[in-house]
Design a protein around this motif. Structure first.
Motif, PDB file in Angstrom:
ATOM      1  N   VAL A  59       1.032  -2.020  -0.142  1.00 41.33           N
ATOM      2  CA  VAL A  59       0.073  -0.181   0.081  1.00 41.33           C
ATOM      3  C   VAL A  59       1.138   1.625   0.185  1.00 41.33           C
ATOM      4  O   VAL A  59       0.529   2.518  -1.181  1.00 41.33           O
ATOM      5  CB  VAL A  59      -0.819  -0.250   1.333  1.00 41.33           C
ATOM      6  CG1 VAL A  59      -2.159   1.706   1.277  1.00 41.33           C
ATOM      7  CG2 VAL A  59      -1.860  -1.086   0.742  1.00 41.33           C
ATOM      8  N   LYS A  60       1.546   1.370   1.193  1.00 44.47           N
ATOM      9  CA  LYS A  60       3.117   2.546   1.152  1.00 44.47           C
ATOM     10  C   LYS A  60       3.859   2.461  -0.521  1.00 44.47           C
ATOM     11  O   LYS A  60       4.307   3.509  -0.758  1.00 44.47           O
ATOM     12  CB  LYS A  60       3.501   2.211   2.254  1.00 44.47           C
ATOM     13  CG  LYS A  60       2.724   2.643   3.774  1.00 44.47           C
ATOM     14  CD  LYS A  60       3.390   2.578   5.195  1.00 44.47           C
ATOM     15  CE  LYS A  60       2.744   3.142   6.055  1.00 44.47           C
ATOM     16  NZ  LYS A  60       3.338   2.250   7.645  1.00 44.47           N
ATOM     17  N   GLY A  61       4.184   1.601  -0.788  1.00 39.86           N
ATOM     18  CA  GLY A  61       4.513   1.340  -1.976  1.00 39.86           C
ATOM     19  C   GLY A  61       4.820   1.412  -3.016  1.00 39.86           C
ATOM     20  O   GLY A  61       5.510   1.753  -3.461  1.00 39.86           O
ATOM     21  N   ILE A  62       3.370   1.176  -3.728  1.00 36.51           N
ATOM     22  CA  ILE A  62       2.426   1.091  -4.586  1.00 36.51           C
ATOM     23  C   ILE A  62       1.760   1.873  -5.567  1.00 36.51           C
ATOM     24  O   ILE A  62       1.256   2.973  -5.982  1.00 36.51           O
ATOM     25  CB  ILE A  62       2.653  -0.040  -5.222  1.00 36.51           C
ATOM     26  CG1 ILE A  62       3.839  -0.877  -4.944  1.00 36.51           C
ATOM     27  CG2 ILE A  62       1.872  -0.694  -6.632  1.00 36.51           C
ATOM     28  CD1 ILE A  62       4.025  -2.259  -5.322  1.00 36.51           C
ATOM     29  N   ILE A  63       0.662   1.331  -4.139  1.00 39.11           N
ATOM     30  CA  ILE A  63      -0.489   2.436  -4.153  1.00 39.11           C
ATOM     31  C   ILE A  63      -0.358   3.614  -3.515  1.00 39.11           C
ATOM     32  O   ILE A  63      -1.556   4.894  -4.407  1.00 39.11           O
ATOM     33  CB  ILE A  63      -2.152   1.205  -3.282  1.00 39.11           C
ATOM     34  CG1 ILE A  63      -1.315  -0.250  -3.965  1.00 39.11           C
ATOM     35  CG2 ILE A  63      -2.698   2.154  -3.854  1.00 39.11           C
ATOM     36  CD1 ILE A  63      -2.187  -0.632  -4.781  1.00 39.11           C
ATOM     37  N   ASN A  64       0.124   3.973  -3.125  1.00 40.58           N
ATOM     38  CA  ASN A  64      -0.468   5.295  -2.708  1.00 40.58           C
ATOM     39  C   ASN A  64       0.446   6.281  -3.588  1.00 40.58           C
ATOM     40  O   ASN A  64       0.193   7.025  -3.654  1.00 40.58           O
ATOM     41  CB  ASN A  64       0.105   4.900  -0.778  1.00 40.58           C
ATOM     42  CG  ASN A  64      -0.239   5.099   0.146  1.00 40.58           C
ATOM     43  OD1 ASN A  64      -2.066   5.035  -0.234  1.00 40.58           O
ATOM     44  ND2 ASN A  64      -0.425   4.897   1.534  1.00 40.58           N
ATOM     45  N   PRO A  65       1.817   6.299  -4.352  1.00 37.66           N
ATOM     46  CA  PRO A  65       2.042   6.975  -4.878  1.00 37.66           C
ATOM     47  C   PRO A  65       1.140   6.858  -5.867  1.00 37.66           C
ATOM     48  O   PRO A  65       1.268   8.314  -6.351  1.00 37.66           O
ATOM     49  CB  PRO A  65       3.482   6.579  -5.385  1.00 37.66           C
ATOM     50  CG  PRO A  65       4.125   5.376  -3.877  1.00 37.66           C
ATOM     51  CD  PRO A  65       2.589   5.484  -3.054  1.00 37.66           C
ATOM     52  N   MET A  66       0.742   6.326  -6.553  1.00 40.24           N
ATOM     53  CA  MET A  66       0.123   6.015  -7.556  1.00 40.24           C
ATOM     54  C   MET A  66      -0.942   7.294  -7.308  1.00 40.24           C
ATOM     55  O   MET A  66      -1.607   8.223  -8.447  1.00 40.24           O
ATOM     56  CB  MET A  66      -0.769   4.666  -7.872  1.00 40.24           C
ATOM     57  CG  MET A  66       0.448   4.054  -8.488  1.00 40.24           C
ATOM     58  SD  MET A  66      -0.289   2.734  -9.375  1.00 40.24           S
ATOM     59  CE  MET A  66      -0.762   1.306  -8.336  1.00 40.24           C
ATOM     60  N   VAL A  67      -1.736   6.605  -6.296  1.00 47.64           N
ATOM     61  CA  VAL A  67      -2.865   7.737  -5.885  1.00 47.64           C
ATOM     62  C   VAL A  67      -2.486   9.198  -5.290  1.00 47.64           C
ATOM     63  O   VAL A  67      -2.861   9.927  -6.284  1.00 47.64           O
ATOM     64  CB  VAL A  67      -3.688   7.360  -4.513  1.00 47.64           C
ATOM     65  CG1 VAL A  67      -4.787   8.441  -3.783  1.00 47.64           C
ATOM     66  CG2 VAL A  67      -4.884   6.252  -4.346  1.00 47.64           C
ATOM     67  N   GLY A  68      -1.402   9.623  -4.979  1.00 42.52           N
ATOM     68  CA  GLY A  68      -0.752  10.872  -4.356  1.00 42.52           C
ATOM     69  C   GLY A  68       0.039  11.689  -6.140  1.00 42.52           C
ATOM     70  O   GLY A  68      -0.332  12.540  -6.425  1.00 42.52           O
ATOM     71  N   ALA A  69      -0.179  10.315  -7.281  1.00 43.74           N
ATOM     72  CA  ALA A  69      -0.127  11.400  -8.444  1.00 43.74           C
ATOM     73  C   ALA A  69      -1.556  11.886  -9.444  1.00 43.74           C
ATOM     74  O   ALA A  69      -1.195  12.494 -10.078  1.00 43.74           O
ATOM     75  CB  ALA A  69       0.867   9.606  -9.471  1.00 43.74           C
TER      76      ALA A  69
END
Length: 155
Positions: free
Chosen positions: A43-53
């Motif tokens: 979640v922190k390494g893959i999903i959250n950065p994509m949501v943050g983008a």
């Protein structure tokens, strides 16, 4: 003095620990804690950065004020509603639940369905063999009865 001796605290505690459910539960908690680290890393390494983008990285900064301005202090200060924190926690929960579903629940359900299908196929094969064996035994019986009947007629 009666001979009804109740088990002591130590014996009861040992019996409690030796139950299979306690060991299974302990293993589940340890595996769950280890798996939590994997899910959090995904979640922190893959999903959250994509949501943050797509949007903002930190929803905690979003808030609204009731009854006045949130910039003031003392009696002038309004009531701050931190709806960004609630939204962030909700999104985190939904994302974590999605990761758990697609990484663990769905593959395990498919695996168990395949196992059940294999077991059912084995049982079906056994039933066919049992039926065919029964049919063969009936045919042998009928042949023996027919042979006995022919033998009596010859006398």
């Amino acid at each position: 003095m009666s001979d009804n001796k109740q088990p002591g605290v130590w014996e009861g505690f040992k019996a409690f620990l030796m139950r299979g459910n306690v060991i299974d539960l302990a293993v589940a908690v340890v595996i769950g804690a280890a798996f939590t680290n994997i899910v959090n890393a995904v979640v922190k390494g893959i999903i959250n950065p994509m949501v943050g983008a797509i949007g903002t990285k930190n929803l905690d900064n979003y808030s609204s004020c009731l009854e006045g301005s949130c910039t003031g202090t003392g009696a002038d200060a309004g009531i701050r509603i931190m709806w960004g924190s609630v939204l962030g926690a909700t999104l985190s929960f939904v994302i974590t639940a999605t990761v758990v579903y697609f990484l663990m629940v769905l593959p395990m359900a498919k695996f168990l369905a395949r196992q059940a299908a294999r077991q059912k196929a084995k049982e079906g094969t056994r039933e066919v063999l049992e039926v065919s064996e029964l049919e063969v035994l009936k045919q042998i019986r009928d042949e023996l009865v027919a042979q006995r009947g022919q033998g009596r007629r010859e006398y």
